[in-house]
Design a protein around this motif. Structure first.
Motif, PDB file in Angstrom:
ATOM      1  N   UNK A  63       0.825  -1.205   0.000  1.00  0.00           N
ATOM      2  CA  UNK A  63       0.000   0.000   0.000  1.00  0.00           C
ATOM      3  C   UNK A  63       0.860   1.255   0.000  1.00  0.00           C
ATOM      4  N   UNK A  64       1.998   1.192   0.684  1.00  0.00           N
ATOM      5  CA  UNK A  64       2.880   2.345   0.755  1.00  0.00           C
ATOM      6  C   UNK A  64       3.467   2.740  -0.581  1.00  0.00           C
ATOM      7  N   UNK A  65       3.406   1.852  -1.568  1.00  0.00           N
ATOM      8  CA  UNK A  65       3.931   2.139  -2.899  1.00  0.00           C
ATOM      9  C   UNK A  65       2.814   2.459  -3.887  1.00  0.00           C
ATOM     10  N   UNK A  66       1.686   2.922  -3.394  1.00  0.00           N
ATOM     11  CA  UNK A  66       0.554   3.233  -4.267  1.00  0.00           C
ATOM     12  C   UNK A  66       0.818   4.463  -5.132  1.00  0.00           C
ATOM     13  N   UNK A  67       1.678   5.375  -4.663  1.00  0.00           N
ATOM     14  CA  UNK A  67       1.987   6.573  -5.448  1.00  0.00           C
ATOM     15  C   UNK A  67       2.848   6.181  -6.644  1.00  0.00           C
ATOM     16  N   UNK A  68       2.477   6.573  -7.861  1.00  0.00           N
ATOM     17  CA  UNK A  68       3.284   6.234  -9.039  1.00  0.00           C
ATOM     18  C   UNK A  68       4.715   6.746  -8.904  1.00  0.00           C
ATOM     19  N   UNK A  69       5.673   5.881  -9.214  1.00  0.00           N
ATOM     20  CA  UNK A  69       7.080   6.276  -9.195  1.00  0.00           C
ATOM     21  C   UNK A  69       7.729   6.280  -7.832  1.00  0.00           C
ATOM     22  N   UNK A  70       7.028   5.816  -6.803  1.00  0.00           N
ATOM     23  CA  UNK A  70       7.578   5.821  -5.448  1.00  0.00           C
ATOM     24  C   UNK A  70       8.417   4.578  -5.184  1.00  0.00           C
ATOM     25  N   UNK A  71       9.307   4.684  -4.198  1.00  0.00           N
ATOM     26  CA  UNK A  71      10.111   3.554  -3.734  1.00  0.00           C
ATOM     27  C   UNK A  71      10.019   3.503  -2.214  1.00  0.00           C
ATOM     28  N   UNK A  72      10.476   2.407  -1.630  1.00  0.00           N
ATOM     29  CA  UNK A  72      10.371   2.238  -0.181  1.00  0.00           C
ATOM     30  C   UNK A  72      11.691   1.798   0.422  1.00  0.00           C
TER      31      UNK A  72
END
Length: 462
Positions: A63-72
């Motif tokens: 869920x934390x990577x729902x933003x397009x282009x995000x990484x964790x």
């Protein structure tokens, strides 16, 4: 491998209660078996599918990577980070996870907190394409340390020059005021900037996967002039995601997004209306009527209602002998779904779910239609004694009559219910794509009919 399914019958039984018992007790006096803070937790394979933050579906990490282009960046002891390898096998997540392992010395001195800003900067510099956002995911150890992750993320944001937000994988807060899945929604939507409001723009908040595009909800909104219906899962890039800030109002489809909607109402002056996912046609109709009233519009949803009711009636006519076992790893409120099928004339053998306060209405209604339906808790330790495959209760004084499932065909709804009945008919109904409204009921009925016909073909072939 399900070794437990071949064990010798010990004569012991899993604890459960009938819906009639629970309706009489009320939400304030529920037995301890439904209150996980009162006993040890039995993590059956069924429970692990929804209990572990690194499990399938949309746990905190995915869920934390729902933003397009995000990484964790996962900041954790090695054991907590290891289960993320299951998610990296999903297409689109292969190169989006990074790790900062916490040692015992780090836990004692908290020196890992000083490493996070530098680690975030290194991640940004190492990526071929500059990330739109870095989510910093921390675990229970930092919860116990009392880490101020907001401050740490601000420092990381300054070091890396891009947005950095916290992501809390705290199992300890799962039943608290702000569980992990509530917090992650707040973190993500806190990125939305102030935008000029557009009357023809609406956001759907609540899910990390798209609502079924065939749901009548979209056509109803479009019929009143809504041109842009945005969901976080359908935004192709960060710019489109930011345009969610221009919405005239938000529709909250999952109560876990309520806190995020409150924040958006305060910060961006976007009001919201909360809807529930129902399967009962009358409940869906009343909710649409209430929504139309709140928006000051008129619309006609009778066509969708008729199609859903006709499908449910056709299922009952074609397969009057079906009886249902309903789990909680399913795109539905298990009690509301049970009530829907009860109202259509089907029998409900059992429900696997801990009742909550909001289930009181469904329990009372079920008590009037199917008082002997039993309610189990997936995480109650005595579930280890459940008789796999049959659900038989031969030695239970409360079940003197021959169980329904011996006389009728049992259909399980939800992966957990299927696990308890491996030899029966299964409909998981837990895909990422989210059913909603009349179309949700129509497609569920079609899935059940398809599963039953498949079982009939298998029996004839055998």
């Amino acid at each position: 491998m399900r070794a437990d399914s071949k064990r010798v019958n010990t004569g012991m039984l899993p604890e459960s209660h009938t819906v009639a018992d629970l309706a009489e007790l009320g939400p304030e006096r529920l037995p301890d078996i439904y209150r996980t803070e009162r006993h040890l937790i039995y993590n059956s394979p069924a429970a692990l599918a929804f209990n572990s933050p690194g499990a399938e579906g949309f746990g905190v990490k995915r869920a934390g990577l729902a933003i397009p282009g995000s990484v964790m960046l996962i900041v954790s002891p090695g054991c907590c980070g290891r289960n993320t390898s299951e998610i990296t096998a999903i297409r689109g997540y292969e190169d989006r996870f990074f790790y900062l392992e916490i040692s015992e010395t780090d836990l004692v001195t908290a020196r890992h907190l000083k490493k996070i800003p530098e680690a975030v900067r290194e991640i940004v510099d190492s990526c071929v394409e500059r990330p739109s956002l870095v989510m910093v995911c921390i675990t229970c150890v930092d919860a116990l340390l009392g880490t101020d992750m907001e401050r740490v993320c601000r420092a990381a944001e300054t070091a890396a020059g891009i947005p950095v937000r916290p992501c809390y994988m705290y199992a300890l807060t799962r039943e608290g005021r702000k569980p992990p899945m509530v917090q992650i929604r707040q973190s993500l939507y806190s990125l939305l900037p102030q935008q000029k409001k557009r009357g023809a723009s609406v956001n759907l908040l609540g899910y990390f996967a798209p609502v079924d595009a065939e749901s009548e909800l979209f056509s109803l909104l479009q019929d009143i002039g809504v041109k842009h219906i945005r969901e976080i899962s359908t935004c192709p890039d960060i710019l489109e995601f930011c345009r969610m800030g221009e919405a005239n109002f938000n529709l909250v489809l999952n109560s876990e997004a309520r806190a995020a909607a409150d924040d958006l109402a305060d910060r961006l002056s976007i009001p919201y209306i909360e809807l529930s996912r129902f399967y009962g046609p009358d409940r869906i109709e009343k909710q649409y009527e209430a929504l139309a009233g709140a928006l000051g519009v008129k619309w006609d949803s009778s066509k969708g209602k008729s199609a859903a009711e006709d499908g449910l009636a056709a299922l009952k006519k074609a397969y009057p002998d079906l009886v249902f076992s309903i789990g909680e790893t399913i795109n539905a409120n298990s009690f509301e779904l049970a009530l829907t099928f009860c109202e259509a004339g089907f029998d409900i053998l059992e429900i696997f779910r801990n009742p909550a306060r909001e289930d009181e209405y469904y329990l009372k209604a079920l008590a009037g239609l199917s008082p002997e339906t039993r309610v189990y808790s997936n995480m109650e330790p005595t579930m280890i004694y459940y008789d796999f495959g049959t659900g038989k209760q031969e030695e239970s004084a409360s079940c003197e009559a021959e169980p329904i499932c011996r006389k009728k065909r049992l259909v399980t709804l939800g992966k957990d219910a299927a696990w308890y009945h491996p030899d029966d008919i299964h409909v998981y109904w837990n895909s990422d794509e989210q059913p909603f409204g009349y179309m949700g009921l129509k497609k569920l009925v079609e899935a059940i009919a398809l599963a039953v016909r498949g079982e009939e073909r298998h029996e004839r072939a055998s």
